[in-house]
Design a protein around this motif. Structure first.
Motif, mmCIF file in Angstrom:
data_model
loop_
_atom_site.group_PDB
_atom_site.id
_atom_site.type_symbol
_atom_site.label_atom_id
_atom_site.label_comp_id
_atom_site.label_asym_id
_atom_site.label_seq_id
_atom_site.Cartn_x
_atom_site.Cartn_y
_atom_site.Cartn_z
ATOM 1 N N ARG A 171 -9.041 -2.834 -3.327
ATOM 2 C CA ARG A 171 -9.938 -3.729 -2.595
ATOM 3 C C ARG A 171 -9.227 -4.999 -2.151
ATOM 4 N NH1 ARG A 171 -14.514 -2.051 -6.926
ATOM 5 N NH2 ARG A 171 -15.383 -0.313 -5.732
ATOM 6 N N SER A 172 -8.379 -5.544 -3.015
ATOM 7 C CA SER A 172 -7.698 -6.785 -2.639
ATOM 8 C C SER A 172 -6.727 -6.545 -1.494
ATOM 9 C CB SER A 172 -6.964 -7.373 -3.843
ATOM 10 O OG SER A 172 -5.891 -6.546 -4.258
ATOM 11 N N ARG A 173 -5.983 -5.428 -1.530
ATOM 12 C CA ARG A 173 -4.999 -5.178 -0.464
ATOM 13 C C ARG A 173 -5.689 -4.833 0.852
ATOM 14 N NH1 ARG A 173 -3.066 -6.714 -4.546
ATOM 15 N NH2 ARG A 173 -0.866 -6.654 -5.123
ATOM 16 N N CYS A 174 -6.754 -4.059 0.778
ATOM 17 C CA CYS A 174 -7.478 -3.716 2.010
ATOM 18 C C CYS A 174 -8.165 -4.950 2.586
ATOM 19 C CB CYS A 174 -8.491 -2.611 1.740
ATOM 20 S SG CYS A 174 -7.748 -1.001 1.384
ATOM 21 N N THR A 175 -8.747 -5.780 1.717
ATOM 22 C CA THR A 175 -9.400 -7.003 2.187
ATOM 23 C C THR A 175 -8.382 -7.963 2.784
ATOM 24 O OG1 THR A 175 -11.136 -6.785 0.513
ATOM 25 C CG2 THR A 175 -10.837 -8.953 1.500
ATOM 26 N N ARG A 176 -7.230 -8.095 2.114
ATOM 27 C CA ARG A 176 -6.188 -8.993 2.626
ATOM 28 C C ARG A 176 -5.676 -8.521 3.982
ATOM 29 N NH1 ARG A 176 -1.179 -9.718 -1.202
ATOM 30 N NH2 ARG A 176 -2.886 -10.405 -2.563
ATOM 31 N N ARG B 239 -5.613 6.134 -0.426
ATOM 32 C CA ARG B 239 -5.039 7.035 0.588
ATOM 33 C C ARG B 239 -5.941 7.119 1.812
ATOM 34 N NH1 ARG B 239 -5.479 12.055 2.246
ATOM 35 N NH2 ARG B 239 -7.142 12.487 0.761
ATOM 36 N N GLY B 240 -7.256 7.234 1.576
ATOM 37 C CA GLY B 240 -8.181 7.305 2.704
ATOM 38 C C GLY B 240 -8.171 6.042 3.531
ATOM 39 N N ALA B 241 -8.145 4.878 2.858
ATOM 40 C CA ALA B 241 -8.105 3.607 3.585
ATOM 41 C C ALA B 241 -6.769 3.439 4.306
ATOM 42 C CB ALA B 241 -8.341 2.443 2.625
ATOM 43 N N ALA B 242 -5.687 3.866 3.647
ATOM 44 C CA ALA B 242 -4.348 3.684 4.233
ATOM 45 C C ALA B 242 -4.182 4.452 5.540
ATOM 46 C CB ALA B 242 -3.283 4.122 3.237
ATOM 47 N N GLU B 243 -4.852 5.573 5.671
ATOM 48 C CA GLU B 243 -4.756 6.346 6.914
ATOM 49 C C GLU B 243 -5.284 5.570 8.110
ATOM 50 O OE1 GLU B 243 -6.783 9.969 6.132
ATOM 51 O OE2 GLU B 243 -5.149 10.834 4.928
ATOM 52 N N LEU B 244 -6.109 4.557 7.853
ATOM 53 C CA LEU B 244 -6.649 3.721 8.925
ATOM 54 C C LEU B 244 -5.955 2.367 8.996
ATOM 55 C CD1 LEU B 244 -10.291 4.605 8.007
ATOM 56 C CD2 LEU B 244 -9.247 5.199 10.191
ATOM 57 N N ILE B 245 -4.993 2.146 8.116
ATOM 58 C CA ILE B 245 -4.289 0.861 8.072
ATOM 59 C C ILE B 245 -2.824 1.004 8.456
ATOM 60 C CG2 ILE B 245 -3.495 -0.976 6.513
ATOM 61 C CD1 ILE B 245 -6.056 -0.618 4.924
ATOM 62 N N VAL B 246 -2.112 1.946 7.836
ATOM 63 C CA VAL B 246 -0.647 1.949 7.869
ATOM 64 C C VAL B 246 -0.013 2.661 9.066
ATOM 65 C CG1 VAL B 246 1.398 2.679 6.608
ATOM 66 C CG2 VAL B 246 -0.526 1.674 5.375
ATOM 67 N N PRO B 247 -0.477 3.826 9.510
ATOM 68 C CA PRO B 247 0.242 4.533 10.585
ATOM 69 C C PRO B 247 0.386 3.683 11.854
ATOM 70 C CG PRO B 247 -1.376 5.967 9.572
ATOM 71 C CD PRO B 247 -1.639 4.597 9.028
ATOM 72 N N ALA C 54 -14.749 2.182 9.393
ATOM 73 C CA ALA C 54 -14.256 3.467 8.894
ATOM 74 C C ALA C 54 -13.565 3.309 7.544
ATOM 75 C CB ALA C 54 -13.289 4.080 9.911
ATOM 76 N N ILE C 55 -12.992 2.126 7.272
ATOM 77 C CA ILE C 55 -12.312 1.872 5.995
ATOM 78 C C ILE C 55 -13.316 1.648 4.866
ATOM 79 C CG2 ILE C 55 -10.894 0.162 4.762
ATOM 80 C CD1 ILE C 55 -9.309 -0.207 7.358
ATOM 81 N N ASN C 56 -14.421 0.991 5.158
ATOM 82 C CA ASN C 56 -15.358 0.547 4.117
ATOM 83 C C ASN C 56 -15.807 1.643 3.153
ATOM 84 O OD1 ASN C 56 -15.238 -2.104 4.910
ATOM 85 N ND2 ASN C 56 -17.097 -2.021 6.160
ATOM 86 N N PRO C 57 -16.160 2.852 3.605
ATOM 87 C CA PRO C 57 -16.625 3.867 2.638
ATOM 88 C C PRO C 57 -15.574 4.235 1.594
ATOM 89 C CG PRO C 57 -17.233 4.482 4.884
ATOM 90 C CD PRO C 57 -16.306 3.312 4.999
ATOM 91 N N ILE D 83 0.832 -1.202 0.000
ATOM 92 C CA ILE D 83 0.000 0.000 0.000
ATOM 93 C C ILE D 83 0.868 1.255 0.000
ATOM 94 C CG2 ILE D 83 -1.630 1.342 1.392
ATOM 95 C CD1 ILE D 83 -2.880 -1.349 2.258
ATOM 96 N N GLN D 84 1.908 1.260 0.830
ATOM 97 C CA GLN D 84 2.796 2.416 0.894
ATOM 98 C C GLN D 84 3.525 2.626 -0.428
ATOM 99 O OE1 GLN D 84 4.703 1.033 4.669
ATOM 100 N NE2 GLN D 84 4.402 3.147 5.327
ATOM 101 N N ALA D 85 3.969 1.532 -1.058
ATOM 102 C CA ALA D 85 4.663 1.648 -2.345
ATOM 103 C C ALA D 85 3.727 2.207 -3.406
ATOM 104 C CB ALA D 85 5.203 0.280 -2.773
ATOM 105 N N ALA D 86 2.469 1.780 -3.391
ATOM 106 C CA ALA D 86 1.502 2.288 -4.365
ATOM 107 C C ALA D 86 1.279 3.784 -4.183
ATOM 108 C CB ALA D 86 0.182 1.530 -4.234
#
Length: 875
Positions: free
Chosen positions: A69-74, A589-597, A107-110, A53-56
């Motif tokens: 969707r695949s990366r967030c689901t995984r 980017r929106g999903a990553a803010e709830l995944i990566v930090p 929070a990620i789903n939308p 996700i960060q590389a993308a």
């Protein structure tokens, strides 16, 4: 006091339970160990996906919503598995993680699965009811045609548009979208062969679909009204007008299909063909490269009266490769403008002033051996030009001036430079067929192009026209047939005979593009400028360039050099991140803010709690830390190693015991002992190599009185010397599998534990080391752990010290690298004991520091793992 120490060292282990109880504990511990391994595996997978996700987001490669969707689901799946495993290791203790996981996921789903707006509205709209405000219903192309006809007063072909609502009605009537979504999600858009197969399958589905009765009725009715208005038999041009097409920065130039000279009986079939072109290879590839979601693109279709053009072409209200020039560019050819925009022919080229009455400043009349014309009844064909027609200008001076004035007028109206497709009818009337923002290149900070490069190189070819500015170097790849696209290597120079739109899918991977034919107004040139790919068109004999040879393309000067010419390349602008700001990019980017930090950094902080996890990364960090603690709390509380281990038999006859958790032995031993040759544990063998690399030379010389003397004598007892049998030393336990090792050891007053997981899966690897104790006072013990910590920090460990306790950790490195560090730890465990005695003597401290460092460099040279360091960094 002496009796106390003897009792301390000789105290017995807890009473042994019967064999059945010991076996039950062994099974229970193995079950926990396997849960622990599953947690670590899920943790590794989650971290790898977060790295993707960060590389993308860094713009290193294009990606689609399928990727998002695949990366967030995984990530979600793996994090949930981690939460499950930690709660099975410690039932009821970390249930708050389930609530935190659910809240973060909600929070990620939308971002990943946005709600679709209702698809309502008229199925068909006549052109006289269309203007720029209807872009969300009929697409930008038809909205601009309506605006020019109804608001600006320009001559455009009459007609109507099948709207976005009509498109969704067609898709819903045939239940196409769910199946298309499934196929897109399953495909890998980075592989052109998979993309081609996906494109062909979906297009075939659409071509076989039925037109909904009501939609078919309305199309026929609007065509009838158009026929009544025209009062004669006529054919139509069916043009794509997808939502998002013809916008600034994302033109979709040449990506969708147009059907020209279509009769009344074939309108429905032409409609299907244009809808199907949404999933053509070029269009799917373009959306993927630009971060445009499939669900955001509804294929509207314009149905306009066909203009039987005497000549046609494209007008640019500005120079697309040099915005500073105050000129208008007009390109034209005999017949329909399609041959100009497709790049299939070399058009006439006019440069005009931007005066109220534009004047021709320069003209180049091309050889035009063919022209594209309409058949009498239906369809188009290429005909040879007759006599001198091929060498004559396809425009009069007055027509060129009128077209330039029209381009300036449209630029002033829209406030942006414009790209205009036009046709001149048999009655010499100018019809505007299309108008969109011009894709211009503006290289910030780039110097004006000098006449010559600083250093001349071996020139291979020159000439042609700059279609997109810039310079690039790479191996030559000549593409002649469609199948050649599947073999195109990343970073190559694409060389083609004609600048056709079919080559557009390769531009996201090409360093530059060179064509023997075509012009800067063609679709491929538009996409090249949009992607920032240097391009030269009209280069004679370009396909004769030597394949695979490295060349430098200087598009600014229309030159191609042999080899890599740094003086040409040094002023290149940085590559563009085409994804930035796109709907797909913003979704990730929106999903990553709830995944990566990662917010939970300190395990000892009061805030290191399940309730404080704000991202999926926080959950993985928290669970990993707690899983290690829970795993070894079980073994400690149940005195498990003492009850189920086997004594290690090796060259060093000491009290070392080994517990096989899974596959740490080559074969299970029947008796109470196991030979070193049967050990397969990678981390244990590395640790053991460090432990036995050099014999301990005994304690350092030190003077002591009173209690210090007693303590000194107790700790220097020869029964504690490595290699001697002892009646006082306690057992040292290894718990192992092939890739895992936990060592709990005590030498005198010194306690050390090592936990390590080492395999080829770099992200999963870690070493955790704890060291505590000593026979001296607290100040000297504290100095000793700082002494050890400084050495470990030199070897890349993250070290924390509290009083006389040291904790060190290393993770995420390659297997050979980790084995080397375990050897270092093994050596330090043996050779730093009792050094607390001399920590008040700076000279002694310096002596032993130098001695240990020299021995480590001699026994375990850094050169042996330098290559692995590089390999691990690349991973």
């Amino acid at each position: 006091m002496i009796r106390f120490f003897r009792n301390f060292f000789s105290r017995e282990t807890p009473p042994a339970e019967d064999a059945q109880t010991a076996e039950a504990l062994r099974v229970a511990f193995q079950d926990r160990y396997h849960r622990f391994k599953r947690l670590l595996s899920a943790n590794n997978d989650a971290l790898e996906t977060m790295a993707d996700i960060q590389a993308a987001l860094a713009g290193t490669f294009p990606f689609s919503m399928a990727f998002v969707r695949s990366r967030c689901t995984r990530t979600s799946t793996k994090v949930f598995q981690i939460v499950q495993q930690i709660n099975e290791l410690a039932p009821g203790k970390y249930t708050a993680l389930f609530d935190r996981f659910k809240e973060i996921q909600m929070a990620i789903n939308p971002h990943v699965w946005p709600k679709q707006t209702p698809k309502t509205g008229p199925l068909v709209l006549p052109l006289d009811r269309i203007d720029a405000s209807k872009a969300d219903q009929v697409g930008s192309k038809m909205a601009n045609i309506g605006e020019m006809a109804n608001r600006i007063g320009l001559k455009t072909p009459p007609g109507f548009a099948v709207t976005a609502a009509g498109y969704w009605e067609f898709m819903a009537h045939n239940d196409l979208q769910p199946e298309i979504d499934r196929r897109i999600q399953a495909a890998d858009p980075e592989h052109l062969d998979e993309l081609y197969a996906l494109s062909a399958d979906i297009q075939q589905m659409i071509m076989n679909a039925e037109i909904p009765p009501e939609l078919g009725r309305q199309i026929a009715e609007h065509h009838r009204r158009l026929a009544d208005f025209e009062g004669q038999t006529f054919s139509v041009a069916m043009r794509s007008s997808a939502l998002g097409e013809d916008l600034a920065g994302a033109t979709f130039a040449g990506q969708y299909r147009s059907e020209l000279n279509v009769g009344a009986d074939h309108i429905e079939n032409a409609y299907r063909q244009i809808v199907a072109s949404k999933y053509g290879l070029t269009a799917v590839s373009y959306r993927f490269s630009r971060g445009i979601r499939d669900e955001d693109v509804a294929m509207c279709v314009g149905c306009l009266k066909m203009i039987h053009a005497v000549s046609g072409g494209v007008a640019y209200s500005r120079d697309p490769v040099d915005f500073r020039r105050q000129v208008v560019l007009v390109h034209s050819a005999w017949g329909l403008p399609k041959s100009v925009v497709d790049g299939a022919t070399d058009p006439d080229h006019f440069i005009l002033s931007r005066d109220p009455s534009p004047k021709i400043q320069h003209r180049e009349i091309a050889e035009k051996p063919q022209k594209l014309v309409c058949y009498e009844e239906e369809g188009v064909c290429r005909l040879d030009t007759v006599g001198d027609e091929s060498r004559l200008p396809s425009l009069t001076d007055g027509q060129a001036s009128a077209l330039a004035a029209l381009a300036i007028r449209l630029e002033e109206y829209y406030g942006l430079a414009q790209d205009i497709e036009w046709a001149i009818s048999e009655k010499e009337e100018i019809f505007v067929l299309q108008c969109r923002p011009l894709q211009q290149q503006e290289f910030e900070g780039r110097q004006p192009v000098p006449d010559e490069p600083d250093t001349e190189g071996p020139l291979l070819l020159s000439g042609g026209r700059t279609a997109a500015r810039g310079a690039a170097a790479g191996p030559v790849y000549v593409a002649r047939k469609n199948i050649d696209a599947f073999r195109f290597p990343d970073g190559a120079i694409l060389v083609v005979e004609q600048a056709l739109p079919q080559w557009a899918p390769l531009l996201s991977r090409a360093a530059a593009v060179v064509s023997e034919h075509g012009s800067m107004v063609g679709h491929l040139a538009n996409v090249a400028r949009e992607f920032g790919v240097p391009a030269i068109f009209g280069v004679r004999q370009a396909t004769g360039l030597p394949p695979a040879e490295t060349v430098t393309v200087d598009a600014d000067r229309s030159r191609i050099y042999r080899g890599r010419i740094e003086s040409v390349l040094h002023n290149r602008p940085p590559p563009r991140n085409l994804m930035a700001g796109s709907p797909v990019y913003e979704a990730l980017r929106g999903a990553a803010e709830l995944i990566v930090p990662l917010n939970l950094l300190d395990p000892d902080a009061p805030s290191f709690k399940a309730e404080q996890c704000r991202t999926f990364h926080d959950i993985t960090r928290f669970c990993h830390e707690k899983a290690v603690a829970e795993m070894f709390r079980f073994g400690r509380d149940h005195h498990f190693p003492e009850r189920s281990s086997k004594q290690l038999m090796g060259e060093v006859p000491m009290n070392w015991y080994v517990l096989n958790l899974d596959d740490g032995f080559q074969k299970e031993s029947e008796g109470p002992t196991v030979p070193l040759s049967d050990i397969t544990s990678i981390p244990m063998l590395a640790l053991w190599e460090g432990i036995t690399a050099a014999p301990w030379e005994g304690p350092p010389p030190v003077d002591g009185k009173g209690m210090m003397s007693v303590l000194f004598q107790a700790t220097t007892n020869q029964d504690l010397v490595l290699g001697r049998k002892t009646r006082f030393s306690t057992r040292n336990y290894f718990m192992i599998s092939k890739n895992y090792c936990s060592l709990s050891s005590r030498f005198g007053f010194h306690f050390a534990t090592v936990e390590a997981l080492v395999s080829e899966r770099t992200r999963e690897n870690y070493i955790s080391f704890q060291f505590k104790g000593g026979a001296a006072d607290l100040d000297r013990r504290h100095r000793r752990v700082r002494f050890v910590g400084a050495i470990l920090e030199d070897y890349g460990f993250r070290v924390e010290i509290k009083e006389d306790a040291l904790s060190a950790r290393l993770e995420g490195r390659g297997q050979s690298f980790m084995e080397h560090r375990l050897k270092i730890l093994g050596y330090l465990i043996i050779h730093t004991r009792q050094l607390d005695m001399i920590m008040a003597n700076p000279a002694s401290v310096s002596f032993y520091k130098n001695k240990i460092e020299d021995n480590l460099n001699r026994l375990f040279p850094l050169e042996a793992e330098a290559s692995e360091e590089i390999s691990a960094a690349s991973e």
